[in-house]
Enzyme design. Structure first.
Site, PDB file in Angstrom:
ATOM      1  N   ASP A  29       0.605  -1.199   0.024  1.00  0.00           N
ATOM      2  CA  ASP A  29       0.001   0.034  -0.002  1.00  0.00           C
ATOM      3  C   ASP A  29       0.680   1.292   0.038  1.00  0.00           C
ATOM      4  O   ASP A  29       1.867   1.200   0.567  1.00  0.00           O
ATOM      5  CB  ASP A  29      -0.867  -0.160   1.218  1.00  0.00           C
ATOM      6  CG  ASP A  29      -2.037   0.879   1.068  1.00  0.00           C
ATOM      7  OD1 ASP A  29      -2.296   1.576   0.063  1.00  0.00           O
ATOM      8  OD2 ASP A  29      -2.810   1.146   2.205  1.00  0.00           O
ATOM      9  N   HIS A  46       3.021   3.099  -8.777  1.00  0.00           N
ATOM     10  CA  HIS A  46       2.893   1.649  -9.170  1.00  0.00           C
ATOM     11  C   HIS A  46       4.273   1.364  -9.715  1.00  0.00           C
ATOM     12  O   HIS A  46       4.659   0.181  -9.773  1.00  0.00           O
ATOM     13  CB  HIS A  46       1.688   1.245  -9.911  1.00  0.00           C
ATOM     14  CG  HIS A  46       0.325   1.775  -9.262  1.00  0.00           C
ATOM     15  ND1 HIS A  46       0.100   1.535  -7.973  1.00  0.00           N
ATOM     16  CD2 HIS A  46      -0.519   2.408  -9.779  1.00  0.00           C
ATOM     17  CE1 HIS A  46      -1.054   2.062  -7.698  1.00  0.00           C
ATOM     18  NE2 HIS A  46      -1.728   2.725  -8.876  1.00  0.00           N
ATOM     19  N   LEU A 140      11.554 -20.605  -4.468  1.00  0.00           N
ATOM     20  CA  LEU A 140      10.397 -19.722  -3.873  1.00  0.00           C
ATOM     21  C   LEU A 140       9.145 -20.000  -4.811  1.00  0.00           C
ATOM     22  O   LEU A 140       9.193 -19.881  -5.848  1.00  0.00           O
ATOM     23  CB  LEU A 140      11.004 -18.267  -3.761  1.00  0.00           C
ATOM     24  CG  LEU A 140       9.811 -17.324  -3.577  1.00  0.00           C
ATOM     25  CD1 LEU A 140       9.798 -17.109  -2.120  1.00  0.00           C
ATOM     26  CD2 LEU A 140      10.241 -16.026  -4.205  1.00  0.00           C
TER      27      LEU A 140
HETATM   28  C1  FPP Z   1      -1.964  -0.052  -3.452  1.00  0.00           C
HETATM   29  O1  FPP Z   1      -1.299   1.393  -3.348  1.00  0.00           O
HETATM   30  C2  FPP Z   1      -1.117  -0.521  -4.440  1.00  0.00           C
HETATM   31  C3  FPP Z   1      -1.935  -1.315  -5.602  1.00  0.00           C
HETATM   32  C4  FPP Z   1      -3.374  -1.334  -5.561  1.00  0.00           C
HETATM   33  C5  FPP Z   1      -1.294  -1.883  -6.831  1.00  0.00           C
HETATM   34  C6  FPP Z   1      -0.039  -2.653  -6.325  1.00  0.00           C
HETATM   35  C7  FPP Z   1       0.773  -2.956  -7.639  1.00  0.00           C
HETATM   36  C8  FPP Z   1       2.010  -2.962  -7.824  1.00  0.00           C
HETATM   37  C9  FPP Z   1       2.910  -2.747  -6.557  1.00  0.00           C
HETATM   38  C10 FPP Z   1       2.768  -3.032  -9.113  1.00  0.00           C
HETATM   39  C11 FPP Z   1       2.378  -4.292  -9.794  1.00  0.00           C
HETATM   40  C12 FPP Z   1       2.296  -5.416  -9.119  1.00  0.00           C
HETATM   41  C13 FPP Z   1       3.224  -6.363  -9.444  1.00  0.00           C
HETATM   42  C14 FPP Z   1       3.428  -7.833  -8.862  1.00  0.00           C
HETATM   43  C15 FPP Z   1       4.384  -6.288 -10.608  1.00  0.00           C
HETATM   44  P1  FPP Z   1      -2.271   2.498  -3.561  1.00  0.00           P
HETATM   45  O2  FPP Z   1      -2.481   3.010  -5.004  1.00  0.00           O
HETATM   46  O3  FPP Z   1      -3.906   2.409  -3.101  1.00  0.00           O
HETATM   47  O4  FPP Z   1      -1.702   3.767  -2.720  1.00  0.00           O
HETATM   48  P2  FPP Z   1      -2.522   4.855  -1.868  1.00  0.00           P
HETATM   49  O5  FPP Z   1      -3.185   4.480  -0.966  1.00  0.00           O
HETATM   50  O6  FPP Z   1      -1.331   5.793  -1.535  1.00  0.00           O
HETATM   51  O7  FPP Z   1      -3.222   5.681  -2.972  1.00  0.00           O
END
Ligand code: FPP
Length: 249
Positions: A29, A46, A140
């Site tokens: 997050d 991201h 893994l």
């Molecule tokens: C939450 O942060 C994050 C996500 C919904 C996406 C997670 C994806 C990645 C880390 C990259 C792609 C994954 C892989 C496996 C390559 P948020 O956007 O809700 O953050 P915020 O709460 O600060 O808005």
């Protein structure tokens, strides 16, 4: 010396190999806030997050973690702006294309959990290719939860079991915990010992609801793109200090 013994030499000396969590799950997050702090578009957060996934996968191999599960896209994430959803799908596709070779060389078994049928065809193709290529690997276990929801996972298990009862394949009193678990995406792998959530939020957000019955939770204030090996090390140290009782005294 085998490759795995060589890799374990990297484990920081203050971590005890015998007390490492077998299965680490992560709610990544804070990508959006990381980007906002820098005046960037959320997708840049991201992208930075995806780089951190890559490094953490390497770290888990080197430190001898058996299973890593990351929450990449939830069933609720479809409610985000279309541009962000499309960018996340493209990012995952790119990640698989660019990292597959190295992950395969490192003996990593890639698996996905979630309703994959709703994903773009091009991503589904990349997913099938990477899971098939790495299915016999013994290092893994790397799970990517994509279009995953804990409630939806439990519901689809109930539907599958109810279907078997309806056809007479199974009697209601034969539904045991083990049978139920065999209908979950995580069938065959141990429950998470440690769930890490970054960015200070203290919620499960529909992640591994059944599997987290006795899992330890570690909340890091760090935003996901800044969650590096040093942060992971701190999480593992904190985990090794916990006393796990599983409901006993
Ligand atoms: C939450 O942060 C994050 C996500 C919904 C996406 C997670 C994806 C990645 C880390 C990259 C792609 C994954 C892989 C496996 C390559 P948020 O956007 O809700 O953050 P915020 O709460 O600060 O808005």
């Amino acid at each position: 010396m085998t490759i795995q013994q060589t890799e374990l030499l990297y484990l920081p000396p203050d971590l005890k190999p015998e007390l490492l969590p077998r299965h680490v799950a992560i709610i990544m997050d804070g990508n959006g806030r990381w980007a906002k702090q820098r005046g960037l578009h959320r997708i840049k957060g991201h992208e930075a997050g995806a780089k951190q996934v890559k490094d953490l996968v390497r770290c888990c191999v080197q430190w001898g973690i058996e299973t890593l599960t990351v929450y990449a896209f939830s069933t609720e994430n479809w409610n985000r702006p279309l541009r962000e959803v499309n960018s996340l799908m493209a990012l995952m596709r790119r990640f698989l294309r660019e990292e597959l070779r190295e992950m395969h060389e490192k003996n990593i078994k890639i698996r996905f959990m979630g309703d994959l049928t709703k994903l773009p065809q091009s991503l589904q193709r990349e997913i099938s290719h990477s899971t098939l290529l790495t299915c016999d690997n013994t290092g893994l276990n790397f799970y990517i939860a994509t279009n995953y929801g804990g409630r939806q996972e439990i519901l689809q298990a109930c539907q599958a079991i109810a279907g078997r009862v309806q056809t007479g394949d199974l009697k209601a009193d034969q539904i045991s915990q083990e049978l139920f678990e065999s209908h979950l995406y995580t069938s065959g792998i141990s429950d998470p010992d440690l769930l890490i959530r970054t960015s200070g939020e203290m919620r499960l957000s529909n992640f591994l609801l059944w599997q987290m019955a006795y899992g330890e939770i570690y909340i890091a204030d760090t935003l996901w793109p800044d969650f590096d090996r040093g942060q992971f090390h701190l999480a593992l140290l904190a985990y090794q200090q916990r006393e796990r009782r599983f409901g006993a005294v």
